[in-house]
Design a protein around this motif. Structure first.
Motif, PDB file in Angstrom:
ATOM      1  N   ALA A  64     -19.824  27.858  -9.712  1.00  0.00           N
ATOM      2  CA  ALA A  64     -19.818  27.623  -8.268  1.00  0.00           C
ATOM      3  C   ALA A  64     -20.724  26.448  -7.928  1.00  0.00           C
ATOM      4  O   ALA A  64     -21.869  26.390  -8.379  1.00  0.00           O
ATOM      5  CB  ALA A  64     -20.274  28.874  -7.532  1.00  0.00           C
ATOM      6  N   SER A  65     -20.221  25.536  -7.103  1.00  0.00           N
ATOM      7  CA  SER A  65     -21.003  24.364  -6.713  1.00  0.00           C
ATOM      8  C   SER A  65     -21.996  24.663  -5.609  1.00  0.00           C
ATOM      9  O   SER A  65     -22.913  23.878  -5.359  1.00  0.00           O
ATOM     10  CB  SER A  65     -20.058  23.243  -6.254  1.00  0.00           C
ATOM     11  N   THR A  66     -21.820  25.785  -4.934  1.00  0.00           N
ATOM     12  CA  THR A  66     -22.760  26.242  -3.910  1.00  0.00           C
ATOM     13  C   THR A  66     -22.571  27.736  -3.743  1.00  0.00           C
ATOM     14  O   THR A  66     -21.688  28.340  -4.374  1.00  0.00           O
ATOM     15  CB  THR A  66     -22.531  25.508  -2.576  1.00  0.00           C
ATOM     16  N   SER A  67     -23.398  28.359  -2.917  1.00  0.00           N
ATOM     17  CA  SER A  67     -23.260  29.799  -2.680  1.00  0.00           C
ATOM     18  C   SER A  67     -22.257  30.042  -1.559  1.00  0.00           C
ATOM     19  O   SER A  67     -22.057  29.207  -0.683  1.00  0.00           O
ATOM     20  CB  SER A  67     -24.612  30.408  -2.323  1.00  0.00           C
ATOM     21  N   GLY A  68     -21.618  31.207  -1.598  1.00  0.00           N
ATOM     22  CA  GLY A  68     -20.619  31.533  -0.583  1.00  0.00           C
ATOM     23  C   GLY A  68     -19.744  32.692  -1.010  1.00  0.00           C
ATOM     24  O   GLY A  68     -20.122  33.499  -1.863  1.00  0.00           O
ATOM     25  N   GLN A  69     -18.543  32.738  -0.447  1.00  0.00           N
ATOM     26  CA  GLN A  69     -17.616  33.845  -0.702  1.00  0.00           C
ATOM     27  C   GLN A  69     -16.291  33.320  -1.258  1.00  0.00           C
ATOM     28  O   GLN A  69     -15.787  32.288  -0.815  1.00  0.00           O
ATOM     29  CB  GLN A  69     -17.357  34.635   0.584  1.00  0.00           C
ATOM     30  N   ILE A  70     -15.740  34.039  -2.212  1.00  0.00           N
ATOM     31  CA  ILE A  70     -14.420  33.708  -2.755  1.00  0.00           C
ATOM     32  C   ILE A  70     -13.371  34.200  -1.772  1.00  0.00           C
ATOM     33  O   ILE A  70     -13.274  35.409  -1.502  1.00  0.00           O
ATOM     34  CB  ILE A  70     -14.201  34.361  -4.137  1.00  0.00           C
ATOM     35  N   ILE A  71     -12.603  33.282  -1.213  1.00  0.00           N
ATOM     36  CA  ILE A  71     -11.612  33.676  -0.200  1.00  0.00           C
ATOM     37  C   ILE A  71     -10.181  33.638  -0.734  1.00  0.00           C
ATOM     38  O   ILE A  71      -9.272  34.155  -0.096  1.00  0.00           O
ATOM     39  CB  ILE A  71     -11.722  32.797   1.060  1.00  0.00           C
ATOM     40  N   ALA A  72      -9.985  33.047  -1.907  1.00  0.00           N
ATOM     41  CA  ALA A  72      -8.634  33.015  -2.481  1.00  0.00           C
ATOM     42  C   ALA A  72      -8.706  32.548  -3.930  1.00  0.00           C
ATOM     43  O   ALA A  72      -9.618  31.808  -4.311  1.00  0.00           O
ATOM     44  CB  ALA A  72      -7.707  32.101  -1.676  1.00  0.00           C
ATOM     45  N   ILE A  73      -7.751  33.016  -4.717  1.00  0.00           N
ATOM     46  CA  ILE A  73      -7.493  32.491  -6.062  1.00  0.00           C
ATOM     47  C   ILE A  73      -5.989  32.257  -6.122  1.00  0.00           C
ATOM     48  O   ILE A  73      -5.204  33.206  -6.233  1.00  0.00           O
ATOM     49  CB  ILE A  73      -7.947  33.457  -7.172  1.00  0.00           C
ATOM     50  N   GLU A  74      -5.577  31.008  -6.000  1.00  0.00           N
ATOM     51  CA  GLU A  74      -4.172  30.713  -5.799  1.00  0.00           C
ATOM     52  C   GLU A  74      -3.840  29.298  -6.259  1.00  0.00           C
ATOM     53  O   GLU A  74      -4.739  28.468  -6.464  1.00  0.00           O
ATOM     54  CB  GLU A  74      -3.845  30.840  -4.314  1.00  0.00           C
ATOM     55  N   LYS A  85     -24.860  29.694  -6.096  1.00  0.00           N
ATOM     56  CA  LYS A  85     -24.735  28.367  -6.680  1.00  0.00           C
ATOM     57  C   LYS A  85     -25.078  28.435  -8.176  1.00  0.00           C
ATOM     58  O   LYS A  85     -26.076  29.033  -8.566  1.00  0.00           O
ATOM     59  CB  LYS A  85     -25.697  27.400  -5.976  1.00  0.00           C
ATOM     60  N   GLY A  86     -24.217  27.840  -8.993  1.00  0.00           N
ATOM     61  CA  GLY A  86     -24.429  27.857 -10.431  1.00  0.00           C
ATOM     62  C   GLY A  86     -23.900  29.085 -11.134  1.00  0.00           C
ATOM     63  O   GLY A  86     -23.943  29.161 -12.364  1.00  0.00           O
ATOM     64  N   GLN A  87     -23.386  30.066 -10.393  1.00  0.00           N
ATOM     65  CA  GLN A  87     -22.834  31.278 -11.005  1.00  0.00           C
ATOM     66  C   GLN A  87     -21.495  30.974 -11.655  1.00  0.00           C
ATOM     67  O   GLN A  87     -20.693  30.198 -11.125  1.00  0.00           O
ATOM     68  CB  GLN A  87     -22.668  32.363  -9.937  1.00  0.00           C
ATOM     69  N   ALA A  88     -21.229  31.594 -12.795  1.00  0.00           N
ATOM     70  CA  ALA A  88     -19.963  31.390 -13.489  1.00  0.00           C
ATOM     71  C   ALA A  88     -18.832  32.028 -12.699  1.00  0.00           C
ATOM     72  O   ALA A  88     -18.902  33.210 -12.331  1.00  0.00           O
ATOM     73  CB  ALA A  88     -20.027  31.973 -14.890  1.00  0.00           C
ATOM     74  N   LEU A  89     -17.792  31.258 -12.432  1.00  0.00           N
ATOM     75  CA  LEU A  89     -16.595  31.758 -11.755  1.00  0.00           C
ATOM     76  C   LEU A  89     -15.505  32.123 -12.750  1.00  0.00           C
ATOM     77  O   LEU A  89     -14.633  32.938 -12.452  1.00  0.00           O
ATOM     78  CB  LEU A  89     -16.057  30.708 -10.777  1.00  0.00           C
ATOM     79  N   ALA A  90     -15.539  31.502 -13.909  1.00  0.00           N
ATOM     80  CA  ALA A  90     -14.578  31.787 -14.973  1.00  0.00           C
ATOM     81  C   ALA A  90     -15.281  31.584 -16.304  1.00  0.00           C
ATOM     82  O   ALA A  90     -16.096  30.672 -16.440  1.00  0.00           O
ATOM     83  CB  ALA A  90     -13.345  30.883 -14.868  1.00  0.00           C
ATOM     84  N   LYS A  91     -14.990  32.441 -17.257  1.00  0.00           N
ATOM     85  CA  LYS A  91     -15.646  32.355 -18.565  1.00  0.00           C
ATOM     86  C   LYS A  91     -14.710  31.724 -19.588  1.00  0.00           C
ATOM     87  O   LYS A  91     -13.474  31.771 -19.446  1.00  0.00           O
ATOM     88  CB  LYS A  91     -16.065  33.747 -19.044  1.00  0.00           C
ATOM     89  N   ALA A  92     -15.317  31.134 -20.597  1.00  0.00           N
ATOM     90  CA  ALA A  92     -14.533  30.516 -21.663  1.00  0.00           C
ATOM     91  C   ALA A  92     -13.676  31.565 -22.348  1.00  0.00           C
ATOM     92  O   ALA A  92     -14.124  32.675 -22.627  1.00  0.00           O
ATOM     93  CB  ALA A  92     -15.455  29.836 -22.666  1.00  0.00           C
ATOM     94  N   LYS A  93     -12.435  31.219 -22.611  1.00  0.00           N
ATOM     95  CA  LYS A  93     -11.502  32.125 -23.279  1.00  0.00           C
ATOM     96  C   LYS A  93     -10.973  31.421 -24.519  1.00  0.00           C
ATOM     97  O   LYS A  93     -10.043  30.631 -24.459  1.00  0.00           O
ATOM     98  CB  LYS A  93     -10.354  32.491 -22.336  1.00  0.00           C
ATOM     99  N   GLY A  94     -11.622  31.667 -25.641  1.00  0.00           N
ATOM    100  CA  GLY A  94     -11.207  31.014 -26.869  1.00  0.00           C
ATOM    101  C   GLY A  94     -12.137  29.879 -27.237  1.00  0.00           C
ATOM    102  O   GLY A  94     -13.041  29.486 -26.481  1.00  0.00           O
ATOM    103  N   TYR A  95     -11.890  29.333 -28.405  1.00  0.00           N
ATOM    104  CA  TYR A  95     -12.775  28.332 -29.004  1.00  0.00           C
ATOM    105  C   TYR A  95     -12.821  27.045 -28.197  1.00  0.00           C
ATOM    106  O   TYR A  95     -13.870  26.423 -28.073  1.00  0.00           O
ATOM    107  CB  TYR A  95     -12.283  28.051 -30.420  1.00  0.00           C
ATOM    108  N   SER A  96     -11.703  26.618 -27.615  1.00  0.00           N
ATOM    109  CA  SER A  96     -11.629  25.323 -26.952  1.00  0.00           C
ATOM    110  C   SER A  96     -11.564  25.444 -25.435  1.00  0.00           C
ATOM    111  O   SER A  96     -10.966  24.620 -24.764  1.00  0.00           O
ATOM    112  CB  SER A  96     -10.411  24.545 -27.459  1.00  0.00           C
TER     113      SER A  96
END
Length: 530
Positions: free
Chosen positions: A81-91, A64-75
Motif C-alpha cells: 500500500a502506498s498510503t493508509s486507507g480502505q480497500i474499496i474494490a479488487i477488480e 502505508k507499506g502493508q503488503a496487499l499481495a504476497k509473492a506466489k512462487g519463485y518469480s
C-alpha cells in the motif's frame, strides 16, 4: 582487485537525437502525497513474471507499506500500500501497458493519515552482519524490480547461480530524449545510490572473481551535475571498488548490453545474460530502492517520474506514490497547454501510448511525455536503402526482419536473431519510408512465442500420448505373457508318471482297507462236514 580503467569501447550504430532534457531539470523534485486522493489504483502485476496473491479483501483497512499481495512462487513479488486507507474494490481496471487491456487491480481509498504499518520491515542498518540470502529475501519482500524499464525482479538478478562475478555495472546513462528522472535522482540522492551499490557488492562478496569485484557507474556526459554529485559522494565514501565513468552521449547507450560493451569491451552472447560472463547490471533507481529496503525497511511504494513535453505547462520531476492516477501528476506540473494532447509512458523512442490520464503510475513508469497529437505519415514501400542496418545497435538486419515478419516466416526470424532486438526504435526513426519497423518486430515476437507455446503443448500432448500407448502395450504384453504361462502350466504334468502311479496304488490300497473294514464278517457254520 581488478584495476579500474577509463578506456571506453564504441558500439555499432546508434543515433545522436535532440535531447529535450533541460526543460524538466530546472527545479527540485516535488514530492506528491497520496493522502488526500479519491483513490489509488494498484495493479497486481507490476513486474515481469508471475502474479502475486492478494492478502486483503474489500472493506479491509490497511496501513502505508502493508503488503496487499504476497509473492506466489519463485518469480513473483509482493505489492504494498502506498498510503493508509480502505480497500474499496479488487477488480479489473485499465493499466498502462502496451496491450491496452484491463488487469486486476486493488483499489485503495486513502484516509488522509498516511500512517505507516506497525509491522514495518525491520531495518537492517548493519547489513554486513547478514548473509547474502537474508538480504536477497529482504529485497524480494520489499517488491523491488529493475526501475530502468524492464521491471525484472531485482532479487533474481542478485542470484549468482554459481557464476563468479567480476564487474557490477550501474546504469545511469538515461539515454532516451526527454527523460531526466535518473539524472535528478543522482543529483539529489547520490549518497543513497552509493550505499545501495555497497549493499550489492556485499551480497556478492562470497561469489566474486579471484581478482576481486569492482563497480563502474556509467553516466552520459550530458549530465554534468549528476556526474559531479556522484563523484563527490564517492570521494567521501573512499570506496576504491567503485568508479564513476562519463560515457559519450549517443542513443541507445543505456541499453544493458550496449552499456556493458561501452564500459568493458565485453559482448554478452546472443540468448545469454550478463551474469553468464561475470557481469551484473542494475539501474541507479534500483540501487537506491535496495538501500531504502535494507537499511530503512521501506518497501517499493514510490518512484521518481519525469513529467515533460511541449504539452505540459511546467515540466519537472516528481516523486510519486505508486497507484496515483496520471492526471494528478499533470495537475502538479501546471496542467496541459493544449486540448487532448498525446500521452506516452516513457520516451519518444521506446514509450507506449496511453489512452487517457486516468491510468495509474506503476513501477515501470519513469516518464509521462505530453506532446501534441500528430498523425504519423503513411508507410511507403521499402526502398532497400540500408539505413536501418547502419543504426542498429545490435548489428541486426532490420530490413530482412521486416520482410520475414510481414510474410510470417517465423523460423527465418529466429535465424536472424529477432529476440536480440531491443526495440530501441532507431530503425523506425531513420526509415525514409516511415515504416513502423518496431511494431512489426513486436508483432513477430508475439507470433514466435505463440508458436513456441503451441509446439510445447503439442510436444507435451505427443509425449503423453506415446506414454499412454506404451503403457497400454506394456499391459497387453504382460497379460499375454501371463496367459501363456497359465496355458503352459495346464499342459505340463504336475509330477513324473512313476511318482503318479505309486501315489495311485497307495491311495487305492488305502481305499481297499477302509472298504474291508466296513464289510460284515462272514458267518461260521456249526455243521461239520461229513
Amino acid at each position: 582487485m581488478s584495476t579500474l580503467t577509463n578506456k571506453l569501447w564504441r558500439n555499432h550504430g546508434g543515433l545522436h537525437l535532440p535531447e529535450h532534457k533541460t526543460i524538466s531539470t530546472q527545479q527540485p523534485v516535488q514530492c506528491l502525497s497520496a493522502a488526500n486522493l479519491p483513490e489509488l489504483v494498484i495493479p497486481l502485476l507490476q513486474h515481469a513474471r508471475f502474479y502475486p496473491e492478494p492478502v486483503v479483501k474489500v472493506g479491509n483497512n490497511v496501513y502505508k507499506g502493508q503488503a496487499l499481495a504476497k509473492a506466489k512462487g519463485y518469480s513473483s513479488l509482493p505489492i504494498h500500500a502506498s498510503t493508509s486507507g480502505q480497500i474499496i474494490a479488487i477488480e479489473p481496471r485499465p493499466i498502462p501497458h502496451l496491450s491496452g487491456l484491463n488487469d486486476t487491480c486493488i483499489i485503495l481509498k486513502p484516509d488522509g493519515l498516511d500512517t505507516w504499518t506497525p509491522e514495518r520491515l525491520e531495518p537492517l542498518a548493519n547489513y554486513t552482519d547478514y548473509t547474502a540470502e537474508r538480504l536477497r529475501q529482504r529485497i524480494c519482500g520489499a517488491g523491488i524490480v529493475g526501475l530502468g524499464g524492464a521491471v525484472f525482479p531485482a532479487a533474481l538478478k542478485l542470484e549468482t547461480q554459481g557464476t563468479a562475478l567480476h564487474t557490477l555495472i550501474i546504469n545511469g546513462a538515461e539515454c532516451e530524449p526527454y527523460i531526466t528522472c535518473d539524472d535528478m535522482l543522482m543529483r539529489e540522492k547520490a549518497q543513497e545510490i552509493i550505499a545501495g551499490i555497497q549493499i550489492i557488492l556485499h551480497i556478492f562478496h562470497e561469489h566474486t572473481d579471484p581478482k576481486g569485484l569492482h563497480c563502474l557507474i556509467g553516466i552520459e556526459d550530458n549530465k554534468p551535475e549528476a556526474l559531479q554529485a556522484m563523484q563527490q559522494t564517492l570521494a567521501h565514501s573512499q570506496d576504491s571498488r567503485i568508479q564513476v565513468v562519463a560515457i559519450p552521449t549517443i542513443y541507445p547507450s543505456g541499453g544493458e548490453k550496449q552499456l556493458i560493451h561501452i564500459l568493458t569491451g565485453r559482448e554478452v552472447p546472443s540468448g545469454q545474460r550478463p551474469l553468464n560472463v561475470g557481469i551484473l547490471c542494475h539501474n541507479v533507481a534500483t540501487t537506491r530502492a535496495i538501500y531504502r529496503a535494507v537499511v530503512l525497511g521501506e518497501p517499493l511504494i514510490s518512484r521518481y517520474v519525469t513529467i515533460t513535453g511541449s504539452g505540459i505547462k511546467a515540466p519537472q520531476n516528481v516523486e510519486v506514490p505508486l497507484g496515483m492516477p496520471i492526471k494528478h501528476l499533470i495537475a502538479a506540473a501546471g496542467g496541459y497547454t493544449q486540448h487532448q494532447p498525446a500521452l506516452v509512458m516513457g520516451g519518444p523512442m521506446m514509450g507506449i501510448n496511453l489512452a487517457n490520464d486516468t491510468l495509474p503510475v506503476v513501477k515501470a513508469t519513469n516518464c509521462i511525455l505530453v506532446e501534441a497529437a500528430i498523425q504519423p505519415p503513411p508507410a511507403l514501400p521499402c526502398i532497400r536503402c540500408g539505413k536501418c542496418a547502419d543504426v542498429c545497435p545490435v548489428s541486426l538486419l532490420p530490413q530482412q526482419l521486416y520482410w520475414h515478419a510481414r510474410a510470417r516466416h517465423l523460423d527465418a526470424l529466429e535465424h536472424h536473431h529477432l529476440f536480440d532486438c531491443i526495440e530501441c526504435g532507431c530503425c523506425s526513426y531513420v526509415c525514409p519510408s516511415h515504416i513502423p519497423l518496431v511494431d512489426y518486430y513486436r508483432f513477430a515476437k508475439g507470433e514466435v512465442l505463440k508458436q513456441r507455446e503451441t509446439q510445447e503443448k503439442a510436444e507435451l500432448a505427443r509425449a503423453r500420448h506415446e506414454f499412454r500407448q506404451e503403457r497400454l502395450e506394456r499391459l497387453k504384453r504382460e497379460k499375454a505373457e501371463k496367459l501363456a504361462q497359465h496355458k503352459k502350466a495346464s499342459q505340463e504334468p504336475t509330477a513324473p508318471s512313476s511318482e503318479v502311479d505309486s501315489k495311485k496304488v497307495a491311495i487305492q490300497a488305502a481305499l481297499d482297507r477302509v472298504k474291508a473294514k466296513k464289510s460284515p464278517a462272514p458267518s461260521v457254520s456249526e455243521d461239520k462236514p461229513a
